[in-house]
Write a protein that holds these residues in place. Structure first.
Motif, PDB file in Angstrom:
ATOM      1  N   TYR A  96       0.832  -1.202   0.000  1.00  0.00           N
ATOM      2  CA  TYR A  96       0.000   0.000   0.000  1.00  0.00           C
ATOM      3  C   TYR A  96       0.870   1.256   0.000  1.00  0.00           C
ATOM      4  CZ  TYR A  96      -3.473   3.447   1.341  1.00  0.00           C
ATOM      5  OH  TYR A  96      -4.289   4.542   1.352  1.00  0.00           O
ATOM      6  N   ILE A  97       0.464   2.221  -0.797  1.00  0.00           N
ATOM      7  CA  ILE A  97       1.177   3.506  -0.806  1.00  0.00           C
ATOM      8  C   ILE A  97       0.146   4.636  -0.678  1.00  0.00           C
ATOM      9  CG2 ILE A  97       2.686   5.029  -2.152  1.00  0.00           C
ATOM     10  CD1 ILE A  97       3.574   2.551  -3.710  1.00  0.00           C
ATOM     11  N   PRO A  98       0.291   5.493   0.349  1.00  0.00           N
ATOM     12  CA  PRO A  98      -0.633   6.636   0.419  1.00  0.00           C
ATOM     13  C   PRO A  98      -0.312   7.613  -0.719  1.00  0.00           C
ATOM     14  CG  PRO A  98       0.489   6.266   2.526  1.00  0.00           C
ATOM     15  CD  PRO A  98       1.211   5.457   1.500  1.00  0.00           C
ATOM     16  N   VAL A  99      -1.309   7.918  -1.522  1.00  0.00           N
ATOM     17  CA  VAL A  99      -1.098   8.792  -2.682  1.00  0.00           C
ATOM     18  C   VAL A  99      -2.229   9.806  -2.734  1.00  0.00           C
ATOM     19  CG1 VAL A  99      -1.035   8.888  -5.214  1.00  0.00           C
ATOM     20  CG2 VAL A  99       0.041   6.968  -4.037  1.00  0.00           C
ATOM     21  N   ASP A 100      -1.882  11.038  -3.028  1.00  0.00           N
ATOM     22  CA  ASP A 100      -2.914  12.064  -3.177  1.00  0.00           C
ATOM     23  C   ASP A 100      -3.069  12.388  -4.666  1.00  0.00           C
ATOM     24  OD1 ASP A 100      -4.624  14.149  -3.078  1.00  0.00           O
ATOM     25  OD2 ASP A 100      -3.350  15.470  -1.852  1.00  0.00           O
ATOM     26  N   ALA A 101      -4.232  12.101  -5.199  1.00  0.00           N
ATOM     27  CA  ALA A 101      -4.454  12.297  -6.645  1.00  0.00           C
ATOM     28  C   ALA A 101      -4.239  13.756  -7.050  1.00  0.00           C
ATOM     29  CB  ALA A 101      -5.873  11.858  -7.012  1.00  0.00           C
ATOM     30  N   ARG A 102      -4.561  14.673  -6.143  1.00  0.00           N
ATOM     31  CA  ARG A 102      -4.500  16.091  -6.516  1.00  0.00           C
ATOM     32  C   ARG A 102      -3.247  16.779  -5.988  1.00  0.00           C
ATOM     33  NH1 ARG A 102     -10.706  16.843  -6.424  1.00  0.00           N
ATOM     34  NH2 ARG A 102     -11.045  16.620  -8.666  1.00  0.00           N
ATOM     35  N   GLY A 103      -2.481  16.060  -5.140  1.00  0.00           N
ATOM     36  CA  GLY A 103      -1.300  16.711  -4.566  1.00  0.00           C
ATOM     37  C   GLY A 103      -0.033  15.935  -4.909  1.00  0.00           C
ATOM     38  N   ASP A 104       1.041  16.213  -4.150  1.00  0.00           N
ATOM     39  CA  ASP A 104       2.336  15.576  -4.475  1.00  0.00           C
ATOM     40  C   ASP A 104       2.567  14.286  -3.715  1.00  0.00           C
ATOM     41  OD1 ASP A 104       3.029  17.532  -6.227  1.00  0.00           O
ATOM     42  OD2 ASP A 104       3.811  18.842  -4.627  1.00  0.00           O
ATOM     43  N   MET A 105       1.766  14.063  -2.667  1.00  0.00           N
ATOM     44  CA  MET A 105       2.038  12.925  -1.786  1.00  0.00           C
ATOM     45  C   MET A 105       2.054  11.589  -2.534  1.00  0.00           C
ATOM     46  SD  MET A 105      -0.075  11.679   1.582  1.00  0.00           S
ATOM     47  CE  MET A 105      -1.501  11.055   0.720  1.00  0.00           C
ATOM     48  N   GLY A 106       3.120  10.838  -2.323  1.00  0.00           N
ATOM     49  CA  GLY A 106       3.137   9.437  -2.751  1.00  0.00           C
ATOM     50  C   GLY A 106       3.671   9.144  -4.131  1.00  0.00           C
TER      51      GLY A 106
END
Ligand code: BG6
Length: 475
Positions: free
Chosen positions: A83-93
């Motif tokens: 699992y990887i935390p990812v933000d579709a609209r931001g830079d995270m992940g």
């Protein structure tokens, strides 16, 4: 046959669809020996989880949605997940994802999120160089809300993916019987010569559900049965039943033929469309209570009559109906052949019609009603018997019919787009549905109330009675 090793990234990996359908389907294919050890399932979502948290979520989802599925290899399967935390609209992940996705195996990206995020996801995948010309993207319905929004979504995806990389899921195409319909039509000589308006009287397509809007009131109330079911699932069924034989069972030959059907579908007149909305009754709340809007005009039921304007089908009515809170869950296509032109037998049943019924669910199978002599000494009395091709009996014992998602996800890994909708098909389907919806809005049309647990509003019966026909009973 196992597919090649792959990395499947599921955006929206903690969401309802992923937990309910996508991940359990891959596990079942794993049990069947189709998912190789080199495969990896990468959950990606905004939730702050680690690998173990994601695996616990999958265990819980299996408890909730798949209580009967064999667990003996679940731990082995979970070892393939992360699992990887990812933000579709931001830079995270994104940088982490780039490191995790391997470049030397098949990479597929499942956009199990609302369509408003498709563009952002595609753009980030491109900007971080996670995708290349071999990557695949899987998207779900709703694919747009109308023609304009579908075109915009297609443009967003095509900015970074070629059409051959885009897999638009309509889960009805993954249903076993739907594929069998094509086998029955195109692998036998028996049906095709009769498959036209000379011999077919009319076709009925029914997708009836007993459930209501089930906690999806927000989405559903903005859509209604026309957008939720007719524009996609029932439209796909019409295409497969009516299309010309493709020269090969391959993606583009099949989709070219389906597209021609959609282009040839006629617009129903206003009196040929019936909208309904369930009221309270039989122990159920009303639609308006379910969506918490006591003035909602959204339809939970649609029945309509259309025709296909081409040489094969000229004049043959196609009746479609779908609705929620009906008397039974049943999806089927019934092809009514014309009665024999002359009554040879002095039996009132002698001019009965042959009916080919393709049942998608439940008890999937294909049945042909034929008329024979009633056995016994009673003279030349006729009776209808069904020639039943029910799969449960035809299959070897212990073989299970795979769920739609199982088949479709494996097809993505095999690079086979035959059972996926092409962009132009989706747009053509909206171009047909949009004016129907627009005319309701223009006329301030109110859906007809119907009681839960029935076959829908009585106006739907009138629709067929006008033509001297009647609906099959549901279920
Ligand atoms: C979905 C619709 O696409 O299909 C739902 O959004 C509907 O409203 C469902 O309930 C029906 O699918 P199935 O496979 O249960 O016939």
């Amino acid at each position: 046959i196992p597919v090649d090793p792959f990395d499947l990234v599921i955006f929206g990996g903690t969401g309802d669809l992923a937990r309910r359908k996508v991940i359990p389907s891959i596990y079942r294919r794993f049990l069947a020996g189709q998912v190789p050890d080199g495969a990896r399932l990468i959950g990606a979502a905004r939730s702050d989880l680690d690998d173990d948290g994601f695996r616990d979520m999958i265990r819980e989802a299996m408890d909730e949605f798949e209580p009967d599925t064999d667990r003996s290899r679940l731990d082995e399967f979970l070892a393939l997940t992360c699992y990887i935390p990812v933000d579709a609209r931001g830079d995270m992940g994104w940088e982490t994802l780039k490191k995790v996705v391997r470049g030397d195996v098949i990479s597929a990206f499942y956009f199990s999120v609302g369509p408003s995020l498709f563009g952002d996801l595609a753009e980030h995948l491109h900007a971080h160089e996670i995708i290349d010309g071999t990557s695949r993207v899987i998207v779900e319905k709703p694919f747009g809300h109308d023609l304009e929004s579908a075109k915009a979504l297609n443009a967003q995806l095509r900015a970074y993916f070629e059409e051959r990389q885009i897999y638009r899921i309509d889960h009805y195409l993954g249903k076993e019987t739907v594929q069998n319909l094509m086998a029955v039509r195109f692998a036998n000589v028996l049906f095709e010569p009769l498959w036209n308006s000379n011999y077919v009287d009319h076709i009925q397509i029914t997708v009836a559900e007993t459930i209501g809007v089930e906690g999806r009131g927000g989405y559903y109330d903005a859509s209604g049965a026309m957008r939720d079911m007719i524009q996609n699932h029932l439209m796909q069924l019409v295409c497969l039943i009516a299309m010309e034989p493709p020269n090969r069972f391959e993606a583009d030959p099949v989709r070219d033929e389906k597209l021609k059907v959609i282009h040839a579908l006629t617009q129903p007149e206003p009196h040929q469309v019936v909208r309904g909305q369930y009221e309270a009754g039989n122990g159920h709340a009303s639609y308006r209570e379910d969506v918490e809007d006591d003035r909602s005009r959204t339809e939970s039921y649609v029945a309509l009559r259309t025709t296909i304007d081409n040489w094969r089908w000229a004049g043959t009515p196609i009746y479609m109906r779908t609705g929620k809170r009906l008397s039974a869950k049943a999806s089927e296509i019934a092809v009514y052949f014309k009665a024999p032109p002359h009554a040879v037998f002095e039996d009132e049943g002698a001019r009965r019609q042959n009916v080919l019924t393709i049942r998608l669910q439940p008890n999937e199978g294909i049945t042909l009603d034929v008329t024979i002599k009633e056995p016994g000494p009673g003279g030349m009395r006729l009776a209808d018997v069904p020639l039943d091709m029910t799969f449960a009996e035809a299959l070897e014992e212990g073989t299970e019919v795979p769920e739609a998602y199982e088949r479709l996800i494996m097809d993505v890994m095999r690079g086979n787009q035959t059972l996926f909708m092409r962009g132009d098909e989706v747009e053509a389907a909206w171009a047909w549905a949009d004016p129907i919806i627009a005319s309701w809005t223009a006329r301030g049309d109110m859906p007809k109330p119907y009681e839960p647990g029935t076959a829908g509003p009585s106006d739907a019966d009138t629709l067929l009675r006008r033509d001297g026909r009647h609906w099959r009973s549901i279920g």
